[in-house]
Design an enzyme around this catalytic site. Structure first.
Site, PDB file in Angstrom:
ATOM      1  N   HIS A  80      12.672  -1.090  17.470  1.00 21.64           N
ATOM      2  CA  HIS A  80      11.731  -1.184  16.361  1.00 21.64           C
ATOM      3  C   HIS A  80      12.264  -0.298  15.243  1.00 21.64           C
ATOM      4  O   HIS A  80      12.854   0.749  15.492  1.00 21.64           O
ATOM      5  CB  HIS A  80      10.340  -0.763  16.815  1.00 21.64           C
ATOM      6  CG  HIS A  80       9.739  -1.698  17.821  1.00 21.64           C
ATOM      7  ND1 HIS A  80       8.533  -2.325  17.627  1.00 21.64           N
ATOM      8  CD2 HIS A  80      10.189  -2.127  19.038  1.00 21.64           C
ATOM      9  CE1 HIS A  80       8.259  -3.104  18.670  1.00 21.64           C
ATOM     10  NE2 HIS A  80       9.253  -2.999  19.541  1.00 21.64           N
ATOM     11  N   VAL A  84       0.873  -1.167   0.000  1.00 23.88           N
ATOM     12  CA  VAL A  84       0.000   0.000   0.000  1.00 23.88           C
ATOM     13  C   VAL A  84       0.913   1.221   0.000  1.00 23.88           C
ATOM     14  O   VAL A  84       2.072   1.130   0.419  1.00 23.88           O
ATOM     15  CB  VAL A  84      -0.913  -0.016   1.250  1.00 23.88           C
ATOM     16  CG1 VAL A  84      -0.108   0.035   2.536  1.00 23.88           C
ATOM     17  CG2 VAL A  84      -1.943   1.109   1.217  1.00 23.88           C
ATOM     18  N   TRP A  97       8.899  -8.899  12.241  1.00 26.14           N
ATOM     19  CA  TRP A  97       8.618  -8.024  11.089  1.00 26.14           C
ATOM     20  C   TRP A  97       9.634  -6.885  10.989  1.00 26.14           C
ATOM     21  O   TRP A  97       9.304  -5.777  10.582  1.00 26.14           O
ATOM     22  CB  TRP A  97       7.187  -7.478  11.143  1.00 26.14           C
ATOM     23  CG  TRP A  97       6.159  -8.558  11.251  1.00 26.14           C
ATOM     24  CD1 TRP A  97       6.111  -9.732  10.539  1.00 26.14           C
ATOM     25  CD2 TRP A  97       5.014  -8.587  12.116  1.00 26.14           C
ATOM     26  NE1 TRP A  97       5.016 -10.485  10.904  1.00 26.14           N
ATOM     27  CE2 TRP A  97       4.322  -9.806  11.882  1.00 26.14           C
ATOM     28  CE3 TRP A  97       4.504  -7.706  13.060  1.00 26.14           C
ATOM     29  CZ2 TRP A  97       3.156 -10.162  12.549  1.00 26.14           C
ATOM     30  CZ3 TRP A  97       3.347  -8.068  13.734  1.00 26.14           C
ATOM     31  CH2 TRP A  97       2.687  -9.282  13.477  1.00 26.14           C
ATOM     32  N   HIS A  98      10.873  -7.175  11.367  1.00 25.66           N
ATOM     33  CA  HIS A  98      11.946  -6.179  11.295  1.00 25.66           C
ATOM     34  C   HIS A  98      13.127  -6.701  10.466  1.00 25.66           C
ATOM     35  O   HIS A  98      14.270  -6.688  10.928  1.00 25.66           O
ATOM     36  CB  HIS A  98      12.445  -5.835  12.704  1.00 25.66           C
ATOM     37  CG  HIS A  98      11.416  -5.197  13.586  1.00 25.66           C
ATOM     38  ND1 HIS A  98      11.499  -5.214  14.975  1.00 25.66           N
ATOM     39  CD2 HIS A  98      10.275  -4.524  13.294  1.00 25.66           C
ATOM     40  CE1 HIS A  98      10.457  -4.579  15.479  1.00 25.66           C
ATOM     41  NE2 HIS A  98       9.698  -4.150  14.486  1.00 25.66           N
TER      42      HIS A  98
END
Length: 621
Positions: free
Chosen positions: A594, A94, A548-549
């Site tokens: 993060h 996206v 997700w890193h």
């Protein structure tokens, strides 16, 4: 004559620069490049724009876009170190990329994390070199003193930026566990860190979130960077446009190749857009190496199996994949606690929360505040255990061992340890391996390994039929993080198992323990077993996932050059003129944080260099 189609309009421009990937870093680069009127930049984004999507915009609905049309929904190959399981690799599909899907936590790694990049020979990428770009991206909203006292907020105002595009705030509301976090960790000898954004995040702190304080909507790269610049005639966006390859052209003498255009597909039709300046790949740690390989840049064995002509041999493309590893222990909570699951299961409460958010921008839909603790192994393991772990690693002989492996080993055994495990408790069931029972409330203790020894790779797959067609960007990349595999992976596994014991100790300590009924996943040991000696080893292999890193797959090579990486410290792809990479894939070593704030800083620093080099080239310098 009718009006031009969207793609025809895009192709009618004479571009100096193309940015492939309108994600976290890509939109930073595009917006900053377009500040120079001599640059005309086009952005190719594979996903749609979704500015009005409430699942993205409403902070309290975070996580709802995972495994949807806005997610590439990648997964790994089976992992032998994890009992053969596949691991999801969610990535944003996206405009805004993964910054539209992430959990909005905003903080930085340690000074030593970035200094280690510079130690590898990547000049200007140490803490002092990247800090100005952290600040350039940020628009920090200073909370009042009463708010700071109420929520245990600490910060160093000098470490923040105040006029950047990205709004960062302390959340207006917090989940039930946040009010107890600092007091609980304090009982366990963990001090609150008053300056966690100033070069050390060791200890306990309440984190910032990426939310616009006026609208109480997620602040991500699309509204923050693209929209304010979208009126410029020299910034042109095409969505739903998936890049196929970078078009490379040999010079007259048959030497170095130059990037001269991008082949892409839009509504099932292929096009080529030429450029006169540079192409910047910002497709992320999974798809940036994929695109390089599809363009003929990479390991010859991988390319030949895919039916792709080798334009530049570099076996480092797609290697060095590093991701934080995460486990999730689930606890049953006091039934009076309101959790995100409560709103998903109770339409009446959800409607009331939506109305409160719509009318006053308050309530559960704004509750996205996080408190975390970053701790060194030494906080909950003995010196003897650390020594045993260090002894399991291969010898780091200075003459034969790569410097990045030496740095990882030094971090494990150094007495001045950074936060090697992140501990985070949230009021929801964040485990995909434990099904919630209707009517019950849950919280999750998450533990994330920050400096993994496990190193994997991502590559394009072999062509199913090289004679008929080569592999292309419709073929999902082969992702192999190699979690808990090899000698280093064994160390990761053992340290993660030890971390579970301390995580459970946190949840057994008041005042946090006062809202917890019991641990339900994994089940508690029997009455005759000592909880402090609980063995989590097999359970960790059964449930660990990535956080997700992902980083490192197009890493800066530093002093080793093309022998050690994919791009130089100005993010130029080795051996190719006019081609750069700018996203998390250029990070040679993982950081303890993060990623989003660091990726924005990479985008800002990269764009600054790209404009500087463009001006020098135009001026003949």
């Amino acid at each position: 004559m009718g009006s031009l189609s969207e793609v025809e309009s895009f192709l009618s421009h004479k571009f100096t620069h193309i940015v492939i990937g309108g994600g976290t870093a890509g939109l930073v680069v595009a917006a900053r490049l377009s500040e120079d009127p001599t640059i005309t930049v086009g952005v190719l984004e594979a996903g749609p724009a979704a500015f009005d999507e409430p699942r993205i915009n409403v902070p309290g609905r975070l996580g709802e876009t995972l495994f949807t049309e806005y997610d590439w929904q990648f997964e790994s190959v089976p992992q032998p170190g994890l009992h053969g399981r596949k691991i999801p690799f969610n990535r944003g599909k996206v405009l805004g990329g993964s910054s539209a899907l992430n959990f909005m936590m905003w903080h930085r790694g340690n000074k030593e994390d970035y200094d280690s990049w510079e130690k590898l020979g990547n000049h200007g990428w140490g803490w002092d070199g990247i800090l100005p770009f952290f600040k350039k991206s940020e628009r920090f909203q200073l909370p009042d003193q009463a708010y700071q006292d109420r929520h245990n907020i600490h910060f160093d105002a000098e470490s923040h930026g105040t006029d950047g595009p990205l709004h960062t705030i302390y959340a207006t509301e917090y989940g039930a566990s946040q009010k107890y976090w600092h007091a609980t960790l304090g009982k366990l000898g963990v001090e609150s860190n008053p300056n966690h954004l100033s070069g050390s995040n060791v200890g306990c702190f309440t984190a910032l979130t990426g939310v616009n304080p006026k609208t109480q909507q997620r602040c991500y790269s699309a509204p923050a960077y693209y929209l304010p610049a979208s009126h410029r005639d020299n910034l042109i966006l095409l969505t739903d446009a998936r890049a196929r390859s970078v078009v490379l052209e040999k010079d007259a003498e048959g030497g170095e190749s130059t990037a001269v255009g991008v082949c892409f597909v839009h509504r099932n039709q292929e096009y080529v857009v030429p450029i006169s300046g540079e192409i910047i790949i910002s497709a992320g740690s999974i798809q940036s190496p994929q695109l390089l390989e599809l363009s003929g840049i990479g390991n010859p064995d991988v390319l030949k199996a895919a039916g792709i002509e080798v334009k530049l041999a570099n076996p480092n493309v797609g290697e060095n994949l590093q991701d934080h590893m995460m486990t999730a222990m689930v606890y049953e909570l006091d039934p009076s606690i309101v959790t995100p699951e409560t709103l998903r299961s109770d339409s009446g409460l959800a409607a009331a929360a939506d109305e409160q958010y719509r009318t006053s921008k308050t309530g559960p839909r704004t509750a996205v505040g996080y408190s975390a603790a970053y701790l060194p192994f030494a906080h909950y393991t003995t010196k003897e255990e650390l020594s045993r772990l260090a002894a399991m690693l291969p010898p780091t002989d200075l003459a034969t061992t790569r410097r990045r492996d030496q740095i990882l080993s030094e971090r494990l055994s150094s007495p001045e340890q950074n936060g090697q495990i992140e501990f985070l408790f949230e009021v929801s069931n964040y485990s995909s391996y434990f099904p919630s029972e209707p009517g019950k409330k849950y919280g999750t203790m998450m533990q994330m390994l920050q400096y993994p020894f496990s190193t994997g790779n991502v590559h394009i797959p072999p062509s199913p039929s090289p004679e008929s067609r080569a592999t292309n960007s419709d073929d999902s990349p082969v992702i192999n993080p190699q979690f808990c595999a090899g000698a280093g992976g064994q160390v990761d596994w053992m340290t993660m198992a030890a971390a579970q014991r301390f995580g459970h100790k946190i949840c057994s300590t008041s005042p946090l323990a006062d809202i917890i009924i019991k641990r339900v996943f994994p089940p508690l040991p029997g009455d005759n077993e000592d909880p402090s000696m609980e063995d989590f080893g097999s359970w960790v292999r059964d449930i660990v996932v990535g956080d997700w890193h992902p980083v490192g797959t197009c890493a800066m090579g530093g002093d080793e050059g093309i022998k050690g990486g994919v791009v130089d410290d100005r993010l130029r792809v080795y051996g190719i003129k006019g081609l750069r990479v700018c996203d998390a894939s250029i990070m040679p070593l993982q950081i303890a944080a993060h990623l989003q704030a660091t990726v924005y800083a990479i985008g800002e620093k990269g764009a600054d260099m790209f404009k500087e080099d463009w001006r020098k080239e135009r001026n003949g310098a």
